[in-house]
Design an enzyme around this catalytic site. Structure first.
Site, PDB file in Angstrom:
ATOM      1  NE  ARG A   1      -3.594   2.255   2.591  1.00 20.11           N
ATOM      2  CZ  ARG A   1      -4.370   2.510   3.751  1.00 20.11           C
ATOM      3  NH1 ARG A   1      -4.328   1.843   4.915  1.00 20.11           N
ATOM      4  NH2 ARG A   1      -5.039   3.642   3.506  1.00 20.11           N
ATOM      5  CG  HIS A   2      -0.689   4.843  -1.244  1.00 21.89           C
ATOM      6  ND1 HIS A   2      -1.089   5.861  -0.532  1.00 21.89           N
ATOM      7  CD2 HIS A   2      -1.918   4.399  -1.725  1.00 21.89           C
ATOM      8  CE1 HIS A   2      -2.136   5.882  -0.300  1.00 21.89           C
ATOM      9  NE2 HIS A   2      -2.915   5.174  -1.039  1.00 21.89           N
TER      10      HIS A   2
ATOM     11  CB  SER B   1      -2.519  10.867   0.555  1.00 20.38           C
ATOM     12  OG  SER B   1      -3.662  10.632   1.203  1.00 20.38           O
TER      13      SER B   1
ATOM     14  CG  PHE C   1      -7.597  13.721   1.163  1.00 12.41           C
ATOM     15  CD1 PHE C   1      -7.014  14.786   1.069  1.00 12.41           C
ATOM     16  CD2 PHE C   1      -8.749  13.494   0.803  1.00 12.41           C
ATOM     17  CE1 PHE C   1      -7.640  15.872   0.335  1.00 12.41           C
ATOM     18  CE2 PHE C   1      -9.509  14.298   0.142  1.00 12.41           C
ATOM     19  CZ  PHE C   1      -9.087  15.637  -0.004  1.00 12.41           C
TER      20      PHE C   1
ATOM     21  N   GLY D   1     -10.441   8.182  -2.052  1.00 14.19           N
ATOM     22  CA  GLY D   1     -10.912   7.359  -3.011  1.00 14.19           C
ATOM     23  C   GLY D   1     -10.082   8.087  -4.161  1.00 14.19           C
TER      24      GLY D   1
ATOM     25  NE  ARG E   1      -4.310   7.755  -2.586  1.00 19.69           N
ATOM     26  CZ  ARG E   1      -5.305   8.372  -3.346  1.00 19.69           C
ATOM     27  NH1 ARG E   1      -5.207   9.190  -4.058  1.00 19.69           N
ATOM     28  NH2 ARG E   1      -6.436   7.603  -3.133  1.00 19.69           N
TER      29      ARG E   1
ATOM     30  CD  GLU F   1      -8.793   3.102  -1.735  1.00 22.12           C
ATOM     31  OE1 GLU F   1      -9.381   1.950  -1.863  1.00 22.12           O
ATOM     32  OE2 GLU F   1      -8.137   3.195  -0.776  1.00 22.12           O
ATOM     33  NE  ARG F   2     -15.062   1.484  -0.921  1.00 25.38           N
ATOM     34  CZ  ARG F   2     -16.053   1.416   0.000  1.00 25.38           C
ATOM     35  NH1 ARG F   2     -15.414   0.684   1.362  1.00 25.38           N
ATOM     36  NH2 ARG F   2     -17.292   1.640  -0.059  1.00 25.38           N
TER      37      ARG F   2
ATOM     38  CE  LYS G   1     -10.869   7.609   6.366  1.00 23.25           C
ATOM     39  NZ  LYS G   1      -9.828   6.579   6.417  1.00 23.25           N
TER      40      LYS G   1
ATOM     41  CG  HIS H   1      -4.941   3.345  -4.209  1.00 23.17           C
ATOM     42  ND1 HIS H   1      -4.531   4.450  -3.764  1.00 23.17           N
ATOM     43  CD2 HIS H   1      -4.668   2.920  -5.511  1.00 23.17           C
ATOM     44  CE1 HIS H   1      -4.111   4.967  -5.158  1.00 23.17           C
ATOM     45  NE2 HIS H   1      -4.226   4.151  -6.010  1.00 23.17           N
TER      46      HIS H   1
END
Length: 267
Positions: free
Chosen positions: A25-26, A29, A31, A39, A78, A105-106, A116, A201
């Site tokens: 996984r990268h 980021s 975010f 996403g 990313r 990513e989804r 979140k 991702h």
């Protein structure tokens, strides 16, 4: 006679060929740092994410003496930036990177750009976890009121997405289905002896875990993938089966702590 049977057994073991696949996984980021749903928004690596690649992924790969013939990434920066950092520091920048939009990513729909914790405070933690982890739970589709709608929909990195396939929101199940054709391509390469690294991702890594390990829809909901931790699979090239379980490279206490952090909604 017994000796020849013993020798034949040893030669058979010696001749058994395997190949490894690494899924990673990268790095985090901007975010991720802000605990926002990202996403399909093309958020770059944060400074911390760059350091994750340099201090977590690269030492683990170097110590394991893993080498690669090709790297797969998504079209999101990313993902590719993590791949480029790894190849550069491992002195193999010549290795080609194959970008594929199906490894994005989804799509988190109208949750994109939202913190979140704020979403959990509004809709409840159970609903947020269903959107994050539920196999068939689709978040509300992104609409024009979302500040990232036009940025995403007009981004030229998505020009290869076929008409009618551009998502406005996705469940984990939809992401699993999107990734499947790419996994079939990678699987063929691995069985031909190509050494593959996939810089992807979080949800895509989970989708690949399900395809590779064949785990149930319920079980994959509970799988969490920490950033920049190489996950190594070894395949028997004769039988096509896995040789043992996946191995996460690196400090195991760090991996446990980061995995728990990914699972949580956060602040």
């Amino acid at each position: 006679m017994v000796f020849f049977k013993f020798l034949k057994s040893k030669l058979s073991q010696f001749m058994t060929k395997t190949n490894r696949l690494v899924i990673l996984r990268h790095g985090e980021s901007d975010f991720n740092i802000e605990n926002k749903f990202c996403g399909w928004h093309d958020a770059p690596l944060s400074e911390f994410g760059v350091q994750e690649a340099l201090t977590v992924a690269i030492p683990a790969l170097a110590q394991s003496e893993l080498e690669f013939d090709v790297v797969y990434s998504s079209v999101l920066s990313r993902s590719r930036q993590t791949a480029e950092l790894i190849l550069s520091k491992l002195n193999c920048a010549y290795v080609p990177i194959k970008e594929d939009w199906r490894l994005c990513e989804r799509h988190y729909g109208n949750l994109t750009g939202c913190r979140k914790r704020m979403v959990a405070d509004r809709y409840g933690e159970e609903q947020v976890q269903a959107w994050r982890r539920g196999y068939d739970c689709v978040p509300p589709p992104i609409d024009e009121k979302n500040r990232y709608f036009y940025t995403i929909c007009s981004n030229p990195i998505f020009d290869d997405v076929p008409r009618g396939e551009f998502p406005l929101a996705e469940s984990l199940h939809m992401c699993v289905d999107r990734v499947k054709p790419v996994w079939k391509e990678v699987r063929r390469e691995v069985f031909q002896g190509t050494r593959v690294l996939m810089c992807v991702h979080g949800t895509v890594a989970r989708a690949l875990v399900q395809h590779i390990e064949g785990i149930s829809n319920e079980a994959i909901e509970k799988v969490n993938i920490p950033n920049c931790v190489p996950r190594v699979y070894e395949f028997d090239l004769k039988t096509g089966g896995l040789v043992g379980a996946a191995i996460n490279l690196g400090d195991q206490e760090y991996i446990r702590r980061k995995t728990a952090q990914v699972a949580a909604i956060g602040d």
